[in-house]
Design a protein around this motif. Sequence first.
Motif, PDB file in Angstrom:
ATOM      1  N   ALA A 272       5.217  -8.144  -6.945  1.00  0.00           N
ATOM      2  CA  ALA A 272       4.635  -7.799  -8.245  1.00  0.00           C
ATOM      3  C   ALA A 272       3.893  -6.478  -8.043  1.00  0.00           C
ATOM      4  O   ALA A 272       3.879  -5.936  -6.943  1.00  0.00           O
ATOM      5  N   ASP A 273       3.313  -5.923  -9.108  1.00  0.00           N
ATOM      6  CA  ASP A 273       2.513  -4.709  -8.946  1.00  0.00           C
ATOM      7  C   ASP A 273       1.396  -4.988  -7.944  1.00  0.00           C
ATOM      8  O   ASP A 273       0.680  -5.991  -8.068  1.00  0.00           O
ATOM      9  N   VAL A 274       1.261  -4.113  -6.972  1.00  0.00           N
ATOM     10  CA  VAL A 274       0.390  -4.380  -5.820  1.00  0.00           C
ATOM     11  C   VAL A 274      -0.648  -3.281  -5.664  1.00  0.00           C
ATOM     12  O   VAL A 274      -0.377  -2.104  -5.925  1.00  0.00           O
ATOM     13  N   GLU A 275      -1.857  -3.685  -5.228  1.00  0.00           N
ATOM     14  CA  GLU A 275      -2.891  -2.743  -4.800  1.00  0.00           C
ATOM     15  C   GLU A 275      -3.273  -3.095  -3.373  1.00  0.00           C
ATOM     16  O   GLU A 275      -3.616  -4.244  -3.077  1.00  0.00           O
ATOM     17  N   VAL A 276      -3.176  -2.116  -2.472  1.00  0.00           N
ATOM     18  CA  VAL A 276      -3.523  -2.353  -1.073  1.00  0.00           C
ATOM     19  C   VAL A 276      -4.512  -1.293  -0.606  1.00  0.00           C
ATOM     20  O   VAL A 276      -4.563  -0.185  -1.139  1.00  0.00           O
ATOM     21  N   VAL A 277      -5.299  -1.661   0.408  1.00  0.00           N
ATOM     22  CA  VAL A 277      -6.334  -0.781   0.948  1.00  0.00           C
ATOM     23  C   VAL A 277      -6.084  -0.619   2.449  1.00  0.00           C
ATOM     24  O   VAL A 277      -5.838  -1.607   3.141  1.00  0.00           O
ATOM     25  N   PRO A 278      -6.125   0.622   2.973  1.00  0.00           N
ATOM     26  CA  PRO A 278      -5.876   0.816   4.411  1.00  0.00           C
ATOM     27  C   PRO A 278      -7.113   0.545   5.267  1.00  0.00           C
ATOM     28  O   PRO A 278      -8.236   0.897   4.900  1.00  0.00           O
ATOM     29  N   ILE A 279      -6.878  -0.065   6.418  1.00  0.00           N
ATOM     30  CA  ILE A 279      -7.918  -0.237   7.432  1.00  0.00           C
ATOM     31  C   ILE A 279      -7.351   0.314   8.736  1.00  0.00           C
ATOM     32  O   ILE A 279      -6.353  -0.206   9.252  1.00  0.00           O
ATOM     33  N   TYR A 280      -7.933   1.365   9.255  1.00  0.00           N
ATOM     34  CA  TYR A 280      -7.397   2.023  10.438  1.00  0.00           C
ATOM     35  C   TYR A 280      -7.792   1.262  11.708  1.00  0.00           C
ATOM     36  O   TYR A 280      -8.921   0.750  11.836  1.00  0.00           O
ATOM     37  N   LEU A 281      -6.846   1.205  12.636  1.00  0.00           N
ATOM     38  CA  LEU A 281      -7.089   0.477  13.877  1.00  0.00           C
ATOM     39  C   LEU A 281      -8.230   1.109  14.674  1.00  0.00           C
ATOM     40  O   LEU A 281      -8.938   0.415  15.414  1.00  0.00           O
ATOM     41  N   SER A 282      -8.401   2.429  14.528  1.00  0.00           N
ATOM     42  CA  SER A 282      -9.493   3.098  15.235  1.00  0.00           C
ATOM     43  C   SER A 282     -10.857   2.576  14.792  1.00  0.00           C
ATOM     44  O   SER A 282     -11.817   2.585  15.565  1.00  0.00           O
ATOM     45  N   GLU A 283     -10.937   2.103  13.553  1.00  0.00           N
ATOM     46  CA  GLU A 283     -12.202   1.560  13.046  1.00  0.00           C
ATOM     47  C   GLU A 283     -12.534   0.227  13.700  1.00  0.00           C
ATOM     48  O   GLU A 283     -13.703  -0.131  13.872  1.00  0.00           O
ATOM     49  N   ILE A 284     -11.486  -0.526  14.021  1.00  0.00           N
ATOM     50  CA  ILE A 284     -11.719  -1.853  14.612  1.00  0.00           C
ATOM     51  C   ILE A 284     -12.444  -1.718  15.944  1.00  0.00           C
ATOM     52  O   ILE A 284     -13.354  -2.487  16.257  1.00  0.00           O
TER      53      ILE A 284
END
Length: 389
Positions: A272-284
């Motif tokens: 369906a219409d999707v909204e996603v947010v990025p989380i960078y591995l460097s932040e982890i």
Amino acid sequence: MNIQLFMQRAEALHQHLADLYQTATVLPWIPSDLLPQAFKELHSTSKMLQLAVEELYQQNEELTQNSTLLEIQRQHYQELFEFAPAAYLVTDEQGIIKEANRVAAQLLNIDENFLVGKPIINFISQEQHSYFFSTINQISQSEQIREILLRLKPRHDDSFDASWKVKSVANQHEQHTKLHWLINKSVASDPVESTDVKNFTDLIENRPIHKHSKGEIITLIPLLIWFVRHGLVKLSAFSETGAEIITGLAKPGMIFGSSMTSLPIYEATAIADVEVVPIYLSEIAATPNLNKILLPKIQQRLQQTQSFLFIAGQRKVPERLQHLLQLLKQQIGEPVPEGTRLCFRLTHEDIANICGTTRVTITRLLSQFQQQGKIQFDHKKHIIIIHNS
């Protein structure tokens, strides 16, 4: 011939005809009854020619004005393009740069004059080349604005993550398509400072939201994982024969990414219409408590994968379908008076894929379940699982 000169010659011709008529009337060997008719036709033709020339002149004036207006608009566009505060490129369908503004030249660390004619792939990290070529083919066939994340490699400089917005623009007159690229350096590509995050809401707050329409492929980049804010994402792998194998469904609140699998061919598609947010591995690595916050999300995906394996292990297809409906009831169900309605529509092909059978079989079984009172469909064709079914 110049239009002004043409008008002058037409007027001269008209005057010559008038003079000729005056001369012919005094010549004794020309029968007098022939002159009026002949010169009447010549005079009429001459007048028509004059009118046509005047109309042509007026049209020429209008074309000149339109041409001037178009040139002013073109110059205005060129100034907007050149002095835009973001990096802007125009390429053909193969990714060859046709236009570039000064911000793009600065971002790519190369003079504007040397950018034109170069493949845009020259400025993308090598490990993402195959992904870029597969994506550019999809973009060329769609008129929607797409946002993708790619690692940019400027000339003689360090690479960094960048957000690319791209739109395909077809020119029917010239029978070709151009791709317009807007490039911004990703905030997460800068060095990450250690911060204290208390919960997942704090983590995703104020991050860029990437929107994908139903059916679109979502970019999978090893440098990050995606958090689903809205919609449903189908996670798939592909066999050697090209057959799709659905490995998971990421609903709102879940995470997914290519770093979470070892499968060689892995794809994420918006159901369906999707909204996603990025989380960078460097932040982890840089953020205390982030692993603890992400652990429940990873457990969610693991539990869902185990449920898919359990469904695939059932010997009979009706049992697989029954277990899948119960899983979907828990994962994407919402209560309604009749029972539990599945918020998102999976195609019969998708359901068959998960159950390891054919679409025809699933269509027949769903019809049977409906006749047995186990399920029903609402006006939008969403499945409703009846109470105690």
